[in-house]
Scaffold this active site. Structure first.
Site, mmCIF file in Angstrom:
data_model
loop_
_atom_site.group_PDB
_atom_site.id
_atom_site.type_symbol
_atom_site.label_atom_id
_atom_site.label_comp_id
_atom_site.label_asym_id
_atom_site.label_seq_id
_atom_site.Cartn_x
_atom_site.Cartn_y
_atom_site.Cartn_z
ATOM 1 N N CYS A 21 43.832 43.428 42.299
ATOM 2 C CA CYS A 21 42.962 43.954 41.245
ATOM 3 C C CYS A 21 42.802 45.466 41.425
ATOM 4 O O CYS A 21 42.878 45.981 42.532
ATOM 5 C CB CYS A 21 41.587 43.272 41.293
ATOM 6 S SG CYS A 21 40.461 43.831 39.992
ATOM 7 N N ASP A 33 40.185 47.098 41.207
ATOM 8 C CA ASP A 33 38.837 47.387 41.711
ATOM 9 C C ASP A 33 38.859 48.405 42.861
ATOM 10 O O ASP A 33 39.617 48.249 43.816
ATOM 11 C CB ASP A 33 38.189 46.068 42.185
ATOM 12 C CG ASP A 33 36.688 46.211 42.380
ATOM 13 O OD1 ASP A 33 36.269 47.072 43.188
ATOM 14 O OD2 ASP A 33 35.939 45.465 41.728
ATOM 15 N N ARG A 58 36.920 48.848 45.190
ATOM 16 C CA ARG A 58 36.348 48.402 46.466
ATOM 17 C C ARG A 58 37.337 47.638 47.324
ATOM 18 O O ARG A 58 36.976 47.093 48.357
ATOM 19 C CB ARG A 58 35.111 47.537 46.199
ATOM 20 C CG ARG A 58 34.002 48.291 45.503
ATOM 21 C CD ARG A 58 32.969 47.349 44.946
ATOM 22 N NE ARG A 58 33.531 46.483 43.911
ATOM 23 C CZ ARG A 58 32.849 45.524 43.291
ATOM 24 N NH1 ARG A 58 31.589 45.301 43.621
ATOM 25 N NH2 ARG A 58 33.423 44.796 42.364
ATOM 26 N N HIS A 75 39.592 38.794 44.221
ATOM 27 C CA HIS A 75 38.415 39.096 45.045
ATOM 28 C C HIS A 75 37.150 38.552 44.415
ATOM 29 O O HIS A 75 37.093 38.301 43.204
ATOM 30 C CB HIS A 75 38.292 40.608 45.276
ATOM 31 C CG HIS A 75 38.015 41.401 44.025
ATOM 32 N ND1 HIS A 75 36.806 42.011 43.789
ATOM 33 C CD2 HIS A 75 38.777 41.677 42.947
ATOM 34 C CE1 HIS A 75 36.846 42.642 42.627
ATOM 35 N NE2 HIS A 75 38.032 42.451 42.090
ATOM 36 N N CYS A 127 34.537 40.060 41.045
ATOM 37 C CA CYS A 127 35.539 40.747 40.210
ATOM 38 C C CYS A 127 34.997 40.903 38.791
ATOM 39 O O CYS A 127 34.652 39.921 38.136
ATOM 40 C CB CYS A 127 36.844 39.954 40.201
ATOM 41 S SG CYS A 127 38.144 40.745 39.203
HETATM 42 CO CO CO Z 1 38.556 42.710 40.208
#
Ligand code: CO
Length: 213
Positions: free
Chosen positions: A44, A46, A48, A100, A103
């Site tokens: 992803c 993302d 993080r 994750h 998400c």
């Molecule tokens: Co995500």
């Protein structure tokens, strides 16, 4: 949360270069010679979950593709090109799809809050909600449902990898990499590996009979 300023990024880069050269004066000359990473990572976008930080991998070790909610779409030229190059040219040994917890893409699909292009993008996850409604409804709360949906999404995307022409060709040539489904837990930092339904996928003809259980 503390954020860097824009100028910090370039200053940090200079410091990182100096550190690498301090350890090995030929570090970048060696990097420039080419890559033969053993891993393809599909994750992803993302912010993080920076893979190299999480797994302590170095430049040259992981070929990376990222998009919202780690989708493997059979009409996505970007993903398909990455997959083909990774398998046929780089000859990666492992293909990892990593989702994750927490998400945003999963949650937007689940709650129906995605708008614009993201709404289109997460449609396959909405479909998963429908297909697995009974299992999801039986869970105690939304947090548990979102965690399970993240797992179901990863399994579905690994399955999609197996549906690509690139993989069909690799199976014929006996060069299929090992496939993995991972979940990164943001609240602990730990990654866990999902058990893939290998026997079921063999029965469906998605995996060759000699694929390791
Ligand atoms: Co995500």
């Amino acid at each position: 949360m503390d954020y860097h300023s824009y100028e910090d990024l370039l200053a940090n880069n200079k410091r990182w270069v100096a550190e690498r050269l301090g350890e090995d004066p030929d570090y970048f000359a060696k990097l420039a010679q080419g890559q033969q990473p053993p891993f393809l990572y599909i994750g992803c976008s993302d912010s993080r979950k920076p893979l190299n930080t999480m797994t302590q991998t170095k430049p040259g070790e992981v070929f990376i593709h990222r998009n919202i909610a780690n989708q493997v779409s059979l009409t996505d030229m970007n993903l398909l090109s990455v997959l083909e190059y990774a398998i046929e040219t780089l000859k990666v040994k492992h293909v990892i799809v990593c989702g994750h917890q927490n998400c945003g893409g999963i949650e937007a699909a689940y709650r129906g809050t995605a708008t614009g292009l993201v709404e289109n993008w997460v449609t396959p996850i909405k479909d998963l909600c429908v297909v697995h409604r009974e299992e999801l409804d039986a869970l105690p709360d939304d947090a548990a449902r979102l965690n399970r949906l993240a797992e179901l999404n990863v399994l579905s995307q690994v399955r999609n990898v197996l549906k690509t022409s690139v993989v069909h060709k690799a199976v014929k040539q006996g060069t299929l990499p090992r496939l993995h489904g991972w979940i990164f837990q943001i609240n602990s930092g730990l990654i866990y590996e999902l058990k893939l339904p290998v026997a079921e996928w063999k029965a469906l003809g998605l995996l060759p009979d000699d694929y390791p259980a």
